[in-house]
Motif scaffolding. Structure first.
Motif, mmCIF file in Angstrom:
data_model
loop_
_atom_site.group_PDB
_atom_site.id
_atom_site.type_symbol
_atom_site.label_atom_id
_atom_site.label_comp_id
_atom_site.label_asym_id
_atom_site.label_seq_id
_atom_site.Cartn_x
_atom_site.Cartn_y
_atom_site.Cartn_z
ATOM 1 N N GLN A 118 -2.755 13.645 -4.147
ATOM 2 C CA GLN A 118 -2.012 13.659 -2.884
ATOM 3 C C GLN A 118 -2.948 13.807 -1.693
ATOM 4 O O GLN A 118 -2.844 13.076 -0.703
ATOM 5 C CB GLN A 118 -0.988 14.796 -2.886
ATOM 6 N N SER A 196 0.587 7.754 -10.981
ATOM 7 C CA SER A 196 1.587 8.444 -11.812
ATOM 8 C C SER A 196 1.664 9.936 -11.520
ATOM 9 O O SER A 196 2.640 10.593 -11.883
ATOM 10 C CB SER A 196 1.269 8.223 -13.304
ATOM 11 N N GLY A 199 4.354 10.616 -8.136
ATOM 12 C CA GLY A 199 5.761 10.240 -8.093
ATOM 13 C C GLY A 199 6.000 8.762 -7.886
ATOM 14 O O GLY A 199 5.196 8.060 -7.268
ATOM 15 N N LYS A 200 7.131 8.282 -8.391
ATOM 16 C CA LYS A 200 7.474 6.864 -8.311
ATOM 17 C C LYS A 200 8.294 6.524 -7.074
ATOM 18 O O LYS A 200 8.606 5.361 -6.834
ATOM 19 C CB LYS A 200 8.254 6.453 -9.561
ATOM 20 N N GLU A 201 8.657 7.555 -6.283
ATOM 21 C CA GLU A 201 9.520 7.286 -5.127
ATOM 22 C C GLU A 201 8.735 6.673 -3.959
ATOM 23 O O GLU A 201 9.331 6.142 -3.022
ATOM 24 C CB GLU A 201 10.208 8.575 -4.659
ATOM 25 N N LEU A 202 7.413 6.744 -4.005
ATOM 26 C CA LEU A 202 6.610 6.177 -2.931
ATOM 27 C C LEU A 202 6.560 4.658 -3.060
ATOM 28 O O LEU A 202 6.446 4.117 -4.162
ATOM 29 C CB LEU A 202 5.190 6.747 -2.973
ATOM 30 N N LYS A 203 6.606 3.980 -1.932
ATOM 31 C CA LYS A 203 6.580 2.517 -1.932
ATOM 32 C C LYS A 203 5.200 2.021 -2.337
ATOM 33 O O LYS A 203 4.187 2.390 -1.741
ATOM 34 C CB LYS A 203 6.938 1.977 -0.547
ATOM 35 N N SER A 204 5.159 1.177 -3.359
ATOM 36 C CA SER A 204 3.897 0.619 -3.825
ATOM 37 C C SER A 204 4.140 -0.772 -4.386
ATOM 38 O O SER A 204 5.280 -1.156 -4.679
ATOM 39 C CB SER A 204 3.259 1.517 -4.896
ATOM 40 N N ASP A 216 3.251 3.954 1.129
ATOM 41 C CA ASP A 216 3.755 5.221 1.684
ATOM 42 C C ASP A 216 2.732 6.328 1.497
ATOM 43 O O ASP A 216 2.073 6.425 0.444
ATOM 44 C CB ASP A 216 5.060 5.636 0.981
ATOM 45 N N PRO A 218 1.876 10.152 0.746
ATOM 46 C CA PRO A 218 2.522 11.321 0.140
ATOM 47 C C PRO A 218 2.630 12.463 1.154
ATOM 48 O O PRO A 218 1.999 12.438 2.216
ATOM 49 C CB PRO A 218 1.567 11.712 -1.000
#
Length: 357
Positions: A118, A196, A199-204, A216, A218
């Motif tokens: 992060q 990994s 988190g998977k909620e970040l735009k990638s 995005d 963190p």
């Protein structure tokens, strides 16, 4: 009262500043540590940042023989000052510079991996979004940024006349090398292993070689406080072996300013392509190559100034020009040295390319 104490204290601080924080911490914990003691493998997050199209930029500026070098120096100084400030602010450590590239690390273990990824990701995106350094066309410098996480180790190699050289290796550098095959200027490339952990909620966006582009940023975690501990006299004496031979002791700020001049130098680059080797194999090849080149560098009275493994290859950098290697025939010495190193490594079946500038 000994009036030399303040000077000696400042000299000790300057000695420490030339050594990577990771290495300094080993001597804080164990001042009696022997040179080359093996290290337990641990984890780190590493961040590689370099300037896109830097060679064409240098070519344009070097057409001006009067102020071209000064302009390049000014651009790099502004760029690196900005990078170092943010990397330090976000808890990172500088490992080495390589031309227009900088490798930094967030050492730790698997338990702190999420926090370290992060911090490094926030730092990288801040660098990209807030950069202000301009090129000769009054445009913002464009950057490559690559982040990886995994096991790493530090290796110590014997330099010239008792000096020590440091390089870092491990699975994390192999992952970084693969990720660098993607190109995403002014975006952050991040290995999927590192991604990994945040988190998977970040735009990638998934790209090749087990890598993604992270869009995005963190949430910035709290930066762990690092207690600054004093180095013992024994530790400082050992750290002096890692300081470039161009410098003399005791160090002081005025002397550093005096030698911080622009002077003609000749550089021999020795590059050892990794070609799919794992990091440990690349290090073994680098160590063998340094051992073979060392007597030749001594023969021609050059400086074996730096060794490193970056995102693509292993490297040796040999200098002629900085004291104590200033000779009237530096270019001739470097050409002869380059040919001899190339022939010697080729005979040992080590693939290499040698360049001079």
């Amino acid at each position: 009262m000994n009036i030399t104490e303040p000077l000696e204290e400042k000299s000790d601080q300057l000695v420490a500043s030339f050594v990577p924080s990771f290495l300094r911490s080993l001597y804080v914990k164990n001042p009696g540590r022997k040179l080359g003691d093996p290290l337990h493998e641990d984890h780190a997050v590493i961040l590689w940042i370099d300037v896109c199209n830097f060679s064409p930029l240098c070519s344009r500026l070097m057409k001006d023989p009067v102020s071209g070098v000064e302009k390049i120096t000014g651009i790099l100084n502004n760029h690196y000052d900005f990078l170092l400030k943010l990397i330090t602010e976000y808890g990172g450590q500088t490992l080495f510079f390589a031309g227009d590239g900088l490798m930094s690390a967030w050492p730790g273990d698997i338990k702190t991996a999420s926090e370290s990824v992060q911090l490094a990701a926030v730092c990288a995106i801040k660098i990209i979004e807030n950069r202000k350094t301009l090129n000769d066309k009054n445009e913002l410098l464009s950057l490559h940024a690559i982040l990886a996480m995994g096991p790493w180790q530090m290796a110590e190699l014997e330099g010239i006349q008792g000096n020590r050289l440091v390089s870092f290796y491990g699975e994390v550098f192999s992952d970084l090398s693969l990720a660098s095959k993607n190109k995403a200027p002014d975006h952050l490339l991040i290995t999927n292993k590192a991604l990994s952990f945040i988190g998977k909620e970040l735009k990638s966006e998934l790209v090749e070689y087990s890598t993604s582009i992270l869009y995005d940023s963190p949430v910035k975690p709290n930066i762990r406080d690092v207690n600054s501990e004093d180095l013992s006299e024994e530790a400082v004496e050992k750290l002096k072996l890692y300081v470039p031979r161009t410098l003399t002791f005791p160090l002081n700020a005025e002397h550093l300013k005096w030698i911080g001049e622009i002077r003609p130098v000749t550089i021999v680059f020795v590059r050892l392509p990794n070609n799919g080797k794992d990091s440990a194999s690349s290090l073994a090849q680098l160590r063998q190559s340094v051992d073979m080149a060392r007597p030749l560098v001594q023969k021609y009275k050059g400086l074996l100034n730096q060794v490193w493994m970056d995102e693509k290859e292993s490297n040796m950098l040999i200098c002629f020009g900085p004291p104590p290697s200033a000779h009237i025939d530096n270019p001739l010495r470097s050409v002869r040295l380059g040919f001899e190193i190339h022939r010697l490594l080729k005979k040992a079946e080590i693939e290499t390319s040698v360049g001079l500038s």
